[in-house]
Design a protein around this motif. Structure first.
Motif, short mmCIF file in Angstrom:
data_model
loop_
_atom_site.label_atom_id
_atom_site.label_comp_id
_atom_site.label_asym_id
_atom_site.label_seq_id
_atom_site.Cartn_x
_atom_site.Cartn_y
_atom_site.Cartn_z
N ARG A 150 0.83 -1.22 0.00
CA ARG A 150 0.00 0.00 0.00
C ARG A 150 0.86 1.26 0.00
N GLU A 151 2.11 1.13 0.41
CA GLU A 151 3.01 2.28 0.46
C GLU A 151 3.66 2.59 -0.89
N ALA A 152 3.73 1.60 -1.76
CA ALA A 152 4.40 1.80 -3.05
C ALA A 152 3.48 2.53 -4.02
N ASP A 153 4.01 3.56 -4.67
CA ASP A 153 3.27 4.28 -5.70
C ASP A 153 3.38 3.56 -7.04
N ILE A 154 4.50 2.91 -7.25
CA ILE A 154 4.72 2.13 -8.47
C ILE A 154 5.37 0.81 -8.07
N THR A 155 4.81 -0.28 -8.58
CA THR A 155 5.38 -1.60 -8.36
C THR A 155 5.59 -2.24 -9.72
N VAL A 156 6.77 -2.79 -9.92
CA VAL A 156 7.09 -3.49 -11.16
C VAL A 156 7.41 -4.94 -10.80
N VAL A 157 6.68 -5.86 -11.42
CA VAL A 157 6.90 -7.28 -11.20
C VAL A 157 7.22 -7.92 -12.55
N MET A 158 8.27 -8.74 -12.57
CA MET A 158 8.65 -9.45 -13.79
C MET A 158 8.71 -10.94 -13.48
N TRP A 159 8.13 -11.73 -14.37
CA TRP A 159 8.18 -13.17 -14.17
C TRP A 159 8.36 -13.89 -15.49
N SER A 160 8.82 -15.11 -15.37
CA SER A 160 9.02 -15.99 -16.52
C SER A 160 8.75 -17.42 -16.06
N HIS A 161 8.00 -18.16 -16.86
CA HIS A 161 7.69 -19.55 -16.55
C HIS A 161 7.13 -19.70 -15.13
N HIS A 162 6.20 -18.84 -14.76
CA HIS A 162 5.48 -18.88 -13.49
C HIS A 162 6.35 -18.59 -12.27
N ALA A 163 7.52 -18.01 -12.48
CA ALA A 163 8.40 -17.68 -11.36
C ALA A 163 8.75 -16.19 -11.42
N VAL A 164 8.60 -15.50 -10.29
CA VAL A 164 8.97 -14.09 -10.23
C VAL A 164 10.49 -13.99 -10.32
N LYS A 165 10.94 -13.19 -11.24
CA LYS A 165 12.38 -13.00 -11.47
C LYS A 165 12.87 -11.66 -10.91
N ALA A 166 11.96 -10.68 -10.79
CA ALA A 166 12.32 -9.37 -10.24
C ALA A 166 11.05 -8.68 -9.77
N ALA A 167 11.16 -7.95 -8.69
CA ALA A 167 10.05 -7.15 -8.16
C ALA A 167 10.64 -5.93 -7.47
N ARG A 168 10.10 -4.78 -7.82
CA ARG A 168 10.59 -3.53 -7.23
C ARG A 168 9.40 -2.64 -6.91
N GLY A 169 9.45 -1.98 -5.78
CA GLY A 169 8.43 -1.01 -5.40
C GLY A 169 9.08 0.35 -5.19
N PHE A 170 8.35 1.41 -5.54
CA PHE A 170 8.88 2.76 -5.45
C PHE A 170 7.86 3.70 -4.82
N LYS A 171 8.33 4.57 -3.97
CA LYS A 171 7.50 5.60 -3.36
C LYS A 171 7.80 6.90 -4.09
N GLY A 172 6.78 7.62 -4.50
CA GLY A 172 6.98 8.88 -5.23
C GLY A 172 7.25 8.61 -6.70
N ASP A 173 7.65 9.67 -7.39
CA ASP A 173 7.92 9.54 -8.82
C ASP A 173 9.21 8.79 -9.07
N LEU A 174 9.25 8.07 -10.18
CA LEU A 174 10.45 7.37 -10.58
C LEU A 174 11.55 8.35 -10.98
N THR A 175 12.78 7.99 -10.68
CA THR A 175 13.92 8.76 -11.14
C THR A 175 14.51 8.04 -12.36
N GLU A 176 15.42 8.69 -13.04
CA GLU A 176 16.12 8.04 -14.16
C GLU A 176 16.88 6.81 -13.68
N ASP A 177 17.47 6.89 -12.49
CA ASP A 177 18.18 5.73 -11.93
C ASP A 177 17.22 4.57 -11.67
N ASP A 178 16.01 4.88 -11.19
CA ASP A 178 15.00 3.84 -10.96
C ASP A 178 14.64 3.16 -12.28
N ILE A 179 14.43 3.96 -13.31
CA ILE A 179 14.06 3.43 -14.62
C ILE A 179 15.18 2.55 -15.17
#
Length: 120
Positions: free
Chosen positions: A78-107
């Motif tokens: 509930r605290e994350a403004d943006i959440t990115v989840v990546m998966w392949s073959h039914h397995a999560v490979k990466a997940a990131r949550g961000f508060k506030g606007d994304l920065t270039e480094d976040d992207i």
């Protein structure tokens, strides 16, 4: 699969989605979608239309839900403004949550995770 959950549209979000869209255009085995976590009465549809038009999105479906807490199966913070989840073959490979606007480094960090979900 790359899934982006966002609580609002923004220029940094448009930049991220545009870059993901470009990567999907280059590699048809990569798929993705965006879910805007909207509240009742807001102008979510207009925000998504503007994002699609301004960023020239061609390959990434832009969707919304009227449940601001997110999609229950994804257990979003509930605290994350943006959440990115990546998966392949039914397995999560990466997940990131961000508060506030994304920065270039976040992207850059998000995009650096894309190889984790590409079949080699």
């Amino acid at each position: 699969m790359v899934c982006v959950f966002a609580r609002k549209t923004s220029e940094p979000l448009a930049s991220l989605v545009k870059q993901i869209d470009s990567k999907i255009g280059e590699n048809k085995s990569l798929k993705g979608f965006v879910v805007l976590l909207a509240r009742k009465g807001d102008k979510a549809e207009e925000g998504l239309e503007k994002l699609a038009t301004s960023a020239g999105i061609k390959h990434v479906p832009l969707t919304l839900t009227r449940d601001p807490d997110g999609v229950p199966d994804y257990e979003l913070s509930r605290e994350a403004d943006i959440t990115v989840v990546m998966w392949s073959h039914h397995a999560v490979k990466a997940a990131r949550g961000f508060k506030g606007d994304l920065t270039e480094d976040d992207i850059r960090a998000i995009l650096s995770d894309l190889p984790k979900v590409l079949d080699k």
